[in-house]
Design a protein around this motif. Structure first.
Motif, PDB file in Angstrom:
ATOM      1  N   ILE A 143      -3.319  23.017  -6.558  1.00  3.97           N
ATOM      2  CA  ILE A 143      -3.624  21.678  -6.672  1.00  3.97           C
ATOM      3  C   ILE A 143      -2.828  20.952  -5.417  1.00  3.97           C
ATOM      4  O   ILE A 143      -1.970  21.281  -5.215  1.00  3.97           O
ATOM      5  N   MET A 144      -3.616  19.833  -5.036  1.00  5.22           N
ATOM      6  CA  MET A 144      -3.115  18.867  -4.230  1.00  5.22           C
ATOM      7  C   MET A 144      -1.994  17.880  -4.968  1.00  5.22           C
ATOM      8  O   MET A 144      -2.742  17.110  -5.759  1.00  5.22           O
ATOM      9  N   VAL A 145      -0.784  17.646  -4.499  1.00  8.47           N
ATOM     10  CA  VAL A 145      -0.062  16.728  -5.103  1.00  8.47           C
ATOM     11  C   VAL A 145       0.492  15.705  -4.109  1.00  8.47           C
ATOM     12  O   VAL A 145       0.840  15.976  -2.899  1.00  8.47           O
ATOM     13  N   SER A 205      11.231  13.249  -1.024  1.00  6.45           N
ATOM     14  CA  SER A 205      12.363  13.945  -1.765  1.00  6.45           C
ATOM     15  C   SER A 205      11.923  14.633  -3.067  1.00  6.45           C
ATOM     16  O   SER A 205      12.334  15.502  -3.366  1.00  6.45           O
ATOM     17  N   ASP A 206      10.827  14.066  -3.707  1.00  4.24           N
ATOM     18  CA  ASP A 206      10.311  14.342  -4.703  1.00  4.24           C
ATOM     19  C   ASP A 206       9.717  15.933  -4.721  1.00  4.24           C
ATOM     20  O   ASP A 206       9.680  16.694  -5.506  1.00  4.24           O
ATOM     21  N   LEU A 207       8.907  15.927  -3.415  1.00  7.19           N
ATOM     22  CA  LEU A 207       7.949  17.051  -2.973  1.00  7.19           C
ATOM     23  C   LEU A 207       8.824  18.127  -2.338  1.00  7.19           C
ATOM     24  O   LEU A 207       8.474  19.408  -2.246  1.00  7.19           O
ATOM     25  N   GLU A 208      10.067  17.961  -1.743  1.00  5.89           N
ATOM     26  CA  GLU A 208      10.649  18.682  -0.951  1.00  5.89           C
ATOM     27  C   GLU A 208      11.217  20.120  -1.636  1.00  5.89           C
ATOM     28  O   GLU A 208      10.948  21.260  -1.130  1.00  5.89           O
ATOM     29  N   GLY A 209      11.476  19.860  -2.889  1.00  9.76           N
ATOM     30  CA  GLY A 209      11.738  21.201  -3.664  1.00  9.76           C
ATOM     31  C   GLY A 209      10.765  21.881  -4.569  1.00  9.76           C
ATOM     32  O   GLY A 209      11.093  22.906  -5.062  1.00  9.76           O
ATOM     33  N   LEU A 226       1.012  -1.289  -0.032  1.00 14.16           N
ATOM     34  CA  LEU A 226       0.265  -0.033   0.034  1.00 14.16           C
ATOM     35  C   LEU A 226       0.699   1.193   0.082  1.00 14.16           C
ATOM     36  O   LEU A 226       1.328   1.483   0.982  1.00 14.16           O
ATOM     37  N   PRO A 227       0.889   1.824  -1.131  1.00 14.96           N
ATOM     38  CA  PRO A 227       1.673   3.132  -1.266  1.00 14.96           C
ATOM     39  C   PRO A 227       1.170   4.258  -0.520  1.00 14.96           C
ATOM     40  O   PRO A 227      -0.014   4.391  -0.328  1.00 14.96           O
ATOM     41  N   VAL A 228       2.030   4.855   0.448  1.00 17.98           N
ATOM     42  CA  VAL A 228       1.870   5.903   1.252  1.00 17.98           C
ATOM     43  C   VAL A 228       2.535   7.081   1.047  1.00 17.98           C
ATOM     44  O   VAL A 228       3.969   6.777   0.886  1.00 17.98           O
ATOM     45  N   GLU A 229       2.232   8.179   0.487  1.00 22.25           N
ATOM     46  CA  GLU A 229       2.892   9.337  -0.141  1.00 22.25           C
ATOM     47  C   GLU A 229       2.721  10.687   0.911  1.00 22.25           C
ATOM     48  O   GLU A 229       1.631  10.736   1.308  1.00 22.25           O
ATOM     49  N   VAL A 230       3.534  11.614   0.637  1.00 17.82           N
ATOM     50  CA  VAL A 230       3.189  13.170   1.239  1.00 17.82           C
ATOM     51  C   VAL A 230       2.298  13.598   0.455  1.00 17.82           C
ATOM     52  O   VAL A 230       2.426  13.581  -0.868  1.00 17.82           O
ATOM     53  N   LEU A 231       1.335  14.163   0.929  1.00 16.08           N
ATOM     54  CA  LEU A 231       0.393  15.025   0.422  1.00 16.08           C
ATOM     55  C   LEU A 231       0.683  16.542   0.469  1.00 16.08           C
ATOM     56  O   LEU A 231       0.856  16.991   1.548  1.00 16.08           O
ATOM     57  N   LYS A 232       0.731  17.321  -0.451  1.00 17.20           N
ATOM     58  CA  LYS A 232       1.310  18.781  -0.526  1.00 17.20           C
ATOM     59  C   LYS A 232       0.322  19.697  -1.327  1.00 17.20           C
ATOM     60  O   LYS A 232       0.032  19.230  -2.461  1.00 17.20           O
ATOM     61  N   ILE A 252      -2.114  21.578 -16.911  1.00 16.96           N
ATOM     62  CA  ILE A 252      -1.016  21.415 -15.710  1.00 16.96           C
ATOM     63  C   ILE A 252      -0.317  20.108 -16.089  1.00 16.96           C
ATOM     64  O   ILE A 252      -0.886  18.939 -16.200  1.00 16.96           O
ATOM     65  N   ALA A 253       1.103  20.298 -16.144  1.00 18.04           N
ATOM     66  CA  ALA A 253       1.909  19.172 -16.483  1.00 18.04           C
ATOM     67  C   ALA A 253       2.728  18.980 -15.174  1.00 18.04           C
ATOM     68  O   ALA A 253       3.457  19.996 -14.563  1.00 18.04           O
ATOM     69  N   LEU A 254       2.809  17.572 -14.807  1.00 14.87           N
ATOM     70  CA  LEU A 254       3.624  17.234 -13.694  1.00 14.87           C
ATOM     71  C   LEU A 254       4.672  16.235 -14.070  1.00 14.87           C
ATOM     72  O   LEU A 254       4.446  15.456 -14.948  1.00 14.87           O
ATOM     73  N   SER A 255       5.766  16.100 -13.279  1.00 16.95           N
ATOM     74  CA  SER A 255       6.763  15.049 -13.385  1.00 16.95           C
ATOM     75  C   SER A 255       6.081  13.677 -13.248  1.00 16.95           C
ATOM     76  O   SER A 255       5.236  13.561 -12.579  1.00 16.95           O
ATOM     77  N   PRO A 256       6.543  12.615 -13.772  1.00 16.20           N
ATOM     78  CA  PRO A 256       6.004  11.271 -13.626  1.00 16.20           C
ATOM     79  C   PRO A 256       5.939  10.716 -12.155  1.00 16.20           C
ATOM     80  O   PRO A 256       5.007   9.860 -11.623  1.00 16.20           O
ATOM     81  N   GLU A 257       6.980  11.273 -11.415  1.00 12.98           N
ATOM     82  CA  GLU A 257       6.850  10.620 -10.069  1.00 12.98           C
ATOM     83  C   GLU A 257       5.783  11.298  -9.373  1.00 12.98           C
ATOM     84  O   GLU A 257       5.635  10.769  -8.269  1.00 12.98           O
ATOM     85  N   LEU A 258       5.206  12.453  -9.606  1.00 15.44           N
ATOM     86  CA  LEU A 258       4.294  12.866  -8.750  1.00 15.44           C
ATOM     87  C   LEU A 258       2.576  12.578  -9.328  1.00 15.44           C
ATOM     88  O   LEU A 258       2.479  12.304 -10.416  1.00 15.44           O
ATOM     89  N   THR A 259       1.782  12.763  -8.458  1.00 13.13           N
ATOM     90  CA  THR A 259       0.369  12.432  -8.656  1.00 13.13           C
ATOM     91  C   THR A 259      -0.346  13.782  -8.496  1.00 13.13           C
ATOM     92  O   THR A 259      -0.287  14.096  -7.241  1.00 13.13           O
ATOM     93  N   ASN A 260      -1.285  13.978  -9.343  1.00 16.32           N
ATOM     94  CA  ASN A 260      -2.154  15.089  -9.293  1.00 16.32           C
ATOM     95  C   ASN A 260      -3.486  14.615  -8.353  1.00 16.32           C
ATOM     96  O   ASN A 260      -4.466  14.023  -9.087  1.00 16.32           O
TER      97      ASN A 260
END
Length: 414
Positions: A265-267, A272-276, A230-236, A300-308
């Motif tokens: 938007i919430m990403v 590490s991917d969201l820190e900067g 179950l992936p758990v990621e930072v929400l920002k 809205i274009a995001l890098s593949p590592e992030l989820t909209n």
């Protein structure tokens, strides 16, 4: 003759041996008398199960049974029986159809320890129960999907993703009637306040067609555990921005920008991917293309590592220019440069209306002589005839007033 025999030494030796044998038998019987007792927890063992399985059959009820045997035997034999393995063996290889079975417990199907000789007298008086009763049913197997249920929680500021299960299906086997009732297998994740991806081997629970857990079932599952991730990621929350390019006498200070339906938007993603990630740029907007109020559609274009997480993939950007004055001026100063070699250019358009913008006082001071139109023909098709070409409008002598919009003129080549 008799006297000679009785006087013989060998006569007395023979009599002594005979008396010793009789005495040995007598003492043996008195020291090792017959004993009656009950052997409890005697295991029922089935043989021929492989043959039964080849016929698509199985023992659905009564597979694990124990019985009690009441026997009579000499004391030493009984002691060895109590210490050894006594079993009741049922051969099921002759069963060809499902149904209820009842086998009488007789001496023939009782197995004694190897230390018990066949000459040892064992009298089976009675058994409890008197028969071994069991049920033979149809056997089947099928594949069922595995589902995951989350009953826990994630910590504030985190987002959980979708379950990943390996393998996605398992094989169940057993009594046909029970197997047919099972629809899927389920694993439950109940960890609380998760802050990182969860990955564990989890036991599966079988669920019937009504959504209820199947308990106390003889149905077997293979495998009995699956890998659940179950992936758990930072929400920002990240703001959306546009890059305003100064032009047409306007700067970012003169522009009001609104973004709809949302300016952020919430990403979700790794720490590490969201820190900067401080903002998401929607691209450039040249203010020379904005007259009074213009709208632009931006993806809205995001890098593949992030989820909209918000699901908003497109926004409308409205840009309004405030506090500036516009003025339309007629420009006849037209210059043609870089004509194709061997061709003579001529401007068919003799004058062009140009919109300028800036602070009111400075706009009013602009004269026509400060404006000039330049048509660069370096990319024009070298052929005779007229064509429309884009031009650049220059405003000389003022840094706070600019030209708004794009312009073109008609030019002929001969």
């Amino acid at each position: 003759m008799v006297k000679k025999i009785t006087d013989s030494k060998w006569f007395y030796i023979l009599v002594s041996i005979l008396m010793a044998f009789v005495l040995w038998i007598y003492v043996g019987k008195e020291a090792n008398p017959l004993t009656t007792g009950t052997l409890r927890n005697v295991q029922v063992v089935y043989t021929g199960l492989d043959v039964l399985e080849e016929r698509g059959l199985m023992i659905s009820e009564g597979a694990n049974q124990i019985v009690s045997l009441n026997i009579q035997a000499r004391r030493d034999v009984f002691a060895r029986l109590s210490q050894g393995d006594v079993t009741v063996t049922i051969d099921v290889s002759g069963i060809t159809e499902p149904g209820e079975q009842s086998i009488a417990i007789t001496t023939r199907i009782i197995s004694y320890p190897r230390s018990i000789a066949t000459t040892d007298a064992i009298d089976l008086r009675y058994t409890s129960p008197a028969t071994v009763d069991f049920t033979v049913s149809r056997w089947t197997e099928k594949d069922i999907p595995v589902q995951a249920v989350f009953e826990g929680s994630v910590a504030e500021g985190y987002q959980r993703g979708e379950f990943s299960i390996t393998p996605e299906t398992i094989t169940i086997s057993g009594q046909e009637e029970l197997v047919d009732q099972i629809q899927y297998a389920q694993v439950t994740v109940s960890q609380q306040e998760l802050t990182e991806t969860y990955s564990e081997q989890c036991s599966v629970n079988l669920i019937d067609q009504d959504g209820n857990p199947v308990v106390n079932s003889n149905v077997q599952a293979q495998p009995q555990t699956v890998l659940v991730t179950l992936p758990v990621e930072v929400l920002k929350e990240v703001p959306l921005t546009v890059n305003l390019i100064d032009g047409g006498g306007a700067t970012a200070v003169d522009a009001k920008v609104t973004i709809e339906p949302a300016d952020s938007i919430m990403v979700s993603g790794s720490q590490s991917d969201l820190e900067g990630l401080k903002e998401i740029s929607l691209g450039d907007i040249d203010l020379s293309d904005v007259y009074s109020t213009n709208t632009f559609t931006k993806e809205i274009a995001l890098s593949p590592e992030l989820t909209n997480v918000s699901g908003i993939t497109e926004v409308t950007v409205t840009v309004s220019i405030q506090g500036l004055t516009t003025r339309t001026m007629k420009v006849s100063n037209i210059e043609l440069i870089n004509a194709p070699e061997g061709y003579t250019p001529e401007a068919i358009t003799k004058s062009c209306s140009v919109l300028i913008r800036g602070p009111e006082e400075e706009v009013n001071q602009i004269t026509e002589s400060q404006l000039r139109i330049v048509a660069d023909l370096s990319t024009t098709d070298p052929s005779t005839g007229s064509r429309t070409v884009p031009v650049k409008v220059y405003l000389d002598g003022s840094s706070n007033v600019g030209v708004v919009g794009d312009y073109s003129i008609s030019v002929s080549l001969s």
